[in-house]
Design a protein around this motif. Structure first.
Motif, PDB file in Angstrom:
ATOM      1  N   ALA A   1       1.046  -1.322   0.033  1.00  0.00           N
ATOM      2  CA  ALA A   1      -0.006  -0.054  -0.431  1.00  0.00           C
ATOM      3  C   ALA A   1       0.646   1.311  -0.040  1.00  0.00           C
ATOM      4  O   ALA A   1       0.718   2.076  -0.425  1.00  0.00           O
ATOM      5  N   GLY A   2       1.876   1.082   0.472  1.00  0.00           N
ATOM      6  CA  GLY A   2       2.598   2.397   0.260  1.00  0.00           C
ATOM      7  C   GLY A   2       3.931   2.410   1.348  1.00  0.00           C
ATOM      8  O   GLY A   2       3.967   0.672   2.313  1.00  0.00           O
ATOM      9  N   PRO A   3       5.049   3.347   1.941  1.00  0.00           N
ATOM     10  CA  PRO A   3       6.050   3.162   2.403  1.00  0.00           C
ATOM     11  C   PRO A   3       5.767   3.366   3.843  1.00  0.00           C
ATOM     12  O   PRO A   3       4.538   3.952   4.676  1.00  0.00           O
ATOM     13  N   ALA A   4       6.416   2.590   4.807  1.00  0.00           N
ATOM     14  CA  ALA A   4       6.433   3.063   5.955  1.00  0.00           C
ATOM     15  C   ALA A   4       6.251   4.275   6.232  1.00  0.00           C
ATOM     16  O   ALA A   4       6.938   5.369   6.423  1.00  0.00           O
ATOM     17  N   LEU A   5       5.250   4.826   7.452  1.00  0.00           N
ATOM     18  CA  LEU A   5       4.907   6.175   7.811  1.00  0.00           C
ATOM     19  C   LEU A   5       5.573   6.123   9.461  1.00  0.00           C
ATOM     20  O   LEU A   5       5.485   5.462   9.923  1.00  0.00           O
ATOM     21  N   GLU A   6       6.096   8.345   8.898  1.00  0.00           N
ATOM     22  CA  GLU A   6       6.581   7.967  10.821  1.00  0.00           C
ATOM     23  C   GLU A   6       5.334   9.007  11.002  1.00  0.00           C
ATOM     24  O   GLU A   6       4.785   9.671  10.553  1.00  0.00           O
TER      25      GLU A   6
ATOM     26  N   TYR B   1       1.556  14.222   7.230  1.00  0.00           N
ATOM     27  CA  TYR B   1       3.518  14.089   7.191  1.00  0.00           C
ATOM     28  C   TYR B   1       4.467  13.576   6.343  1.00  0.00           C
ATOM     29  O   TYR B   1       5.631  14.361   5.973  1.00  0.00           O
ATOM     30  N   GLY B   2       3.962  12.786   6.256  1.00  0.00           N
ATOM     31  CA  GLY B   2       4.848  11.972   5.066  1.00  0.00           C
ATOM     32  C   GLY B   2       4.683  12.459   3.637  1.00  0.00           C
ATOM     33  O   GLY B   2       5.563  12.474   3.191  1.00  0.00           O
ATOM     34  N   TYR B   3       3.512  13.346   3.365  1.00  0.00           N
ATOM     35  CA  TYR B   3       3.252  13.355   2.072  1.00  0.00           C
ATOM     36  C   TYR B   3       4.014  14.612   2.084  1.00  0.00           C
ATOM     37  O   TYR B   3       4.467  15.256   0.859  1.00  0.00           O
ATOM     38  N   LEU B   4       3.520  15.050   2.692  1.00  0.00           N
ATOM     39  CA  LEU B   4       4.664  17.301   2.644  1.00  0.00           C
ATOM     40  C   LEU B   4       5.766  16.900   2.339  1.00  0.00           C
ATOM     41  O   LEU B   4       6.237  18.075   2.341  1.00  0.00           O
ATOM     42  N   ARG B   5       5.964  15.652   3.075  1.00  0.00           N
ATOM     43  CA  ARG B   5       7.640  15.772   3.131  1.00  0.00           C
ATOM     44  C   ARG B   5       8.211  14.610   2.053  1.00  0.00           C
ATOM     45  O   ARG B   5       9.795  14.651   1.548  1.00  0.00           O
ATOM     46  N   GLY B   6       7.502  14.022   1.509  1.00  0.00           N
ATOM     47  CA  GLY B   6       8.192  13.018   0.588  1.00  0.00           C
ATOM     48  C   GLY B   6       7.999  13.339  -1.108  1.00  0.00           C
ATOM     49  O   GLY B   6       8.354  12.561  -2.341  1.00  0.00           O
TER      50      GLY B   6
ATOM     51  N   ASP C   1       3.917  21.663  12.280  1.00  0.00           N
ATOM     52  CA  ASP C   1       2.849  22.339  12.596  1.00  0.00           C
ATOM     53  C   ASP C   1       1.519  23.025  11.401  1.00  0.00           C
ATOM     54  O   ASP C   1       0.967  22.315  12.190  1.00  0.00           O
ATOM     55  N   LEU C   2       2.181  22.661   9.908  1.00  0.00           N
ATOM     56  CA  LEU C   2       1.492  22.937   9.188  1.00  0.00           C
ATOM     57  C   LEU C   2      -0.081  21.315   9.541  1.00  0.00           C
ATOM     58  O   LEU C   2      -1.122  20.923   9.555  1.00  0.00           O
ATOM     59  N   THR C   3       0.476  20.580   9.611  1.00  0.00           N
ATOM     60  CA  THR C   3       0.166  19.120   9.763  1.00  0.00           C
ATOM     61  C   THR C   3      -0.811  18.979  11.502  1.00  0.00           C
ATOM     62  O   THR C   3      -2.143  18.369  11.139  1.00  0.00           O
TER      63      THR C   3
END
Length: 253
Positions: free
Chosen positions: A26-31, A126-131, A206-208
């Motif tokens: 389904a996708g990478p492991a999320l932090e 959080y993962g999307y914004l940094r990915g 902060d955005l998340t």
């Protein structure tokens, strides 16, 4: 009866590995996202980032500007820093972009972000914004590790800098993808980003955090009320429990 039980066990044994394989595909492991909706300073910073960057294309129609007073901002601060001069304090956080134009420009209308944190989850955001990473095969020149073939460009790339997705081979010779931050010094200062990795991650946290708050603004008050109720019950029940215990054990020697 025993045959039925054995069949059920066999069915479970088949389903569990399949579920695990589906989860890994389904996708990478999320932090874990560092979320704290009680941190008003974080929420205020997140609100500023959201209005200045996200609200250009995405609306938040379930959120009104005047609700930002609940995170410690005054109406004057909201009007002076987070609103256009034509907006009113009680209006919804809508985008001025026409939906037809948005569909032509982006191929799809950018989604409303009011409750995106509830539908996707804080860790996903959080993962999307940094990915985001460079991908010249995409129309925008960007792709995302969490959302493959994303249509959205990386609007915060001047903060984060550029990331690339490396293709490596594992021991069996199969190709795997590995996200790697371009090391400082290999790019110009602008391409490397105005913020270092820790600073950028903090801004995205902060955005998340703000989007989590925005998806359910009442959660801050609900938590505060919950703490007060627990404190009240503790102060009320503790003496009662003490005197009840004293009365119960008074005849026991």
């Amino acid at each position: 009866m025993n045959k039925t039980i054995r069949q059920l066990i066999a069915a479970v044994a088949l389903v569990v590995p399949a579920a695990g394989a589906f989860a890994s595909a389904a996708g990478p492991a999320l932090e874990k996202a560092p979320i704290n909706v009680q941190d008003t300073e974080s929420l205020q910073r997140g609100a500023q980032i959201f209005v200045n960057n996200c609200l250009s294309c995405h609306s938040a129609s379930a959120m009104r500007y005047n609700r930002l007073t609940e995170i410690g901002l005054t109406e004057d601060q909201i009007k002076g820093n987070l609103m256009l001069a034509t907006d009113k304090i009680g209006e919804q956080m809508n985008v001025a972009m026409d939906k037809k134009d948005a569909k032509v420009w982006f191929g799809a209308v950018p989604p409303d972000l009011s409750v995106i944190a509830r539908s996707r989850g804080a860790d996903y955001l959080y993962g999307y914004l940094r990915g985001f990473y460079r991908d010249e095969s995409r129309p925008t020149g960007w792709n995302n590790l969490v959302f493959d073939k994303v249509g959205m460009p990386h609007i915060l790339w001047n903060w984060q800098g550029e990331q690339v997705l490396e293709t490596v081979k594992n021991a069996e010779g199969h190709e795997e993808h590995q996200l790697k931050l371009v090391k400082a010094g290999t790019l110009t200062k602008l391409e490397n980003g105005k913020a270092n990795t820790a600073e950028f991650d903090k801004r995205m946290a902060d955005l998340t955090n703000f989007m989590v708050y925005m998806a359910e603004p009442m959660q801050v008050k609900r938590q505060q009320i919950g703490y007060m109720v627990l404190l009240f019950l503790s102060l009320l029940l503790l003496p009662l429990a003490y005197f009840l215990k004293k009365e119960y054990w008074k005849d026991v020697h």
